[in-house]
Design a protein around this motif. Structure first.
Motif, PDB file in Angstrom:
ATOM      1  N   ARG A  30      13.942 -57.838  38.422  1.00 40.65           N
ATOM      2  CA  ARG A  30      12.901 -57.544  39.419  1.00 40.65           C
ATOM      3  C   ARG A  30      12.118 -56.305  39.020  1.00 40.65           C
ATOM      4  NH1 ARG A  30      12.508 -53.915  43.121  1.00 40.65           N
ATOM      5  NH2 ARG A  30      14.717 -53.395  43.196  1.00 40.65           N
ATOM      6  N   LYS A  31      12.827 -55.271  38.618  1.00 43.49           N
ATOM      7  CA  LYS A  31      12.160 -54.016  38.243  1.00 43.49           C
ATOM      8  C   LYS A  31      11.309 -54.184  36.988  1.00 43.49           C
ATOM      9  CE  LYS A  31      15.228 -50.770  40.550  1.00 43.49           C
ATOM     10  NZ  LYS A  31      16.164 -49.638  40.387  1.00 43.49           N
ATOM     11  N   ARG A  32      11.793 -54.943  36.013  1.00 42.78           N
ATOM     12  CA  ARG A  32      11.016 -55.185  34.794  1.00 42.78           C
ATOM     13  C   ARG A  32       9.715 -55.904  35.112  1.00 42.78           C
ATOM     14  NH1 ARG A  32      14.415 -57.978  30.292  1.00 42.78           N
ATOM     15  NH2 ARG A  32      12.577 -57.484  29.048  1.00 42.78           N
ATOM     16  N   GLN A  37      11.534 -55.125  46.325  1.00 42.65           N
ATOM     17  CA  GLN A  37      12.488 -55.994  47.032  1.00 42.65           C
ATOM     18  C   GLN A  37      11.756 -56.854  48.054  1.00 42.65           C
ATOM     19  OE1 GLN A  37      15.586 -53.617  48.790  1.00 42.65           O
ATOM     20  NE2 GLN A  37      16.829 -53.637  46.923  1.00 42.65           N
ATOM     21  N   ALA A  38      10.779 -56.283  48.725  1.00 44.90           N
ATOM     22  CA  ALA A  38      10.039 -57.032  49.753  1.00 44.90           C
ATOM     23  C   ALA A  38       9.293 -58.218  49.128  1.00 44.90           C
ATOM     24  CB  ALA A  38       9.063 -56.108  50.475  1.00 44.90           C
ATOM     25  N   GLN A  39       8.722 -58.020  47.942  1.00 44.05           N
ATOM     26  CA  GLN A  39       8.029 -59.133  47.278  1.00 44.05           C
ATOM     27  C   GLN A  39       9.002 -60.242  46.909  1.00 44.05           C
ATOM     28  OE1 GLN A  39       6.284 -56.557  44.255  1.00 44.05           O
ATOM     29  NE2 GLN A  39       4.217 -57.148  44.942  1.00 44.05           N
ATOM     30  N   GLN A  48      14.051 -58.566  53.667  1.00 48.09           N
ATOM     31  CA  GLN A  48      14.227 -57.488  52.694  1.00 48.09           C
ATOM     32  C   GLN A  48      15.656 -56.942  52.746  1.00 48.09           C
ATOM     33  OE1 GLN A  48      14.554 -53.901  53.240  1.00 48.09           O
ATOM     34  NE2 GLN A  48      14.789 -53.708  51.017  1.00 48.09           N
ATOM     35  N   PRO A  49      16.273 -56.793  53.929  1.00 43.93           N
ATOM     36  CA  PRO A  49      17.670 -56.354  53.940  1.00 43.93           C
ATOM     37  C   PRO A  49      18.614 -57.324  53.214  1.00 43.93           C
ATOM     38  CG  PRO A  49      16.686 -55.977  56.088  1.00 43.93           C
ATOM     39  CD  PRO A  49      15.697 -56.774  55.295  1.00 43.93           C
TER      40      PRO A  49
END
Length: 141
Positions: A30-32, A37-39, A48-49
């Motif tokens: 996800r970070k790459r 997180q919401a997306q 998101q939780p």
């Protein structure tokens, strides 16, 4: 939602560790991609939780949510391929042993060295079993 028979804290440590590794890989992916997180939560159809719980490796999150993450990362790889029948080596070894047990009495009683046929030889698993048997018969005992 139905209640689980065992608590995730009762899962074997190896299982919990694999879920944690999976979660770490999801975070990296996800970070790459430069996404939040919401997306990802929107793409998965979760809150998101819940996405945060996935990234923590919470074993009580629905398996479908983890599989969806895997699909978002690489839609060409199938999770089910990991346990496809042709990759289940323990079961294949057991089946070969069972076939050998059935063939032993026939070999002793047979006067001719005719090759036994495997039912369903057109099936990939049956063909694989037949080739395994042929290979092991060629090895000296």
């Amino acid at each position: 939602m139905p209640r689980q028979n065992i608590s995730p804290s009762d899962y074997p440590q190896a299982v919990r560790q694999e879920i944690e590794r999976l979660a770490q890989h999801i975070v990296v992916a996800r970070k790459r991609r430069g996404e939040t997180q919401a997306q990802w939560a929107r793409k998965l159809g979760v809150s998101q939780p819940t996405m945060a719980r996935i990234e923590r490796g919470d074993p009580s999150v629905a398996m479908a949510s983890y599989v969806m993450c895997l699909w978002l990362i690489n839609p060409s790889l199938g999770l089910a391929d990991l346990i496809a029948p042709e990759n289940d080596h323990a079961a294949l070894e057991r089946e070969v042993a069972q076939v050998r047990q059935k063939l032993r009495p026939r070999k002793a009683a047979a006067a001719s060295p005719a090759r036994p046929t495997v039912a369903g030889a057109g099936h990939p698993t049956a063909s694989g079993l037949a080739s395994l048997l042929a290979a092991t018969e060629k090895k000296p005992a």
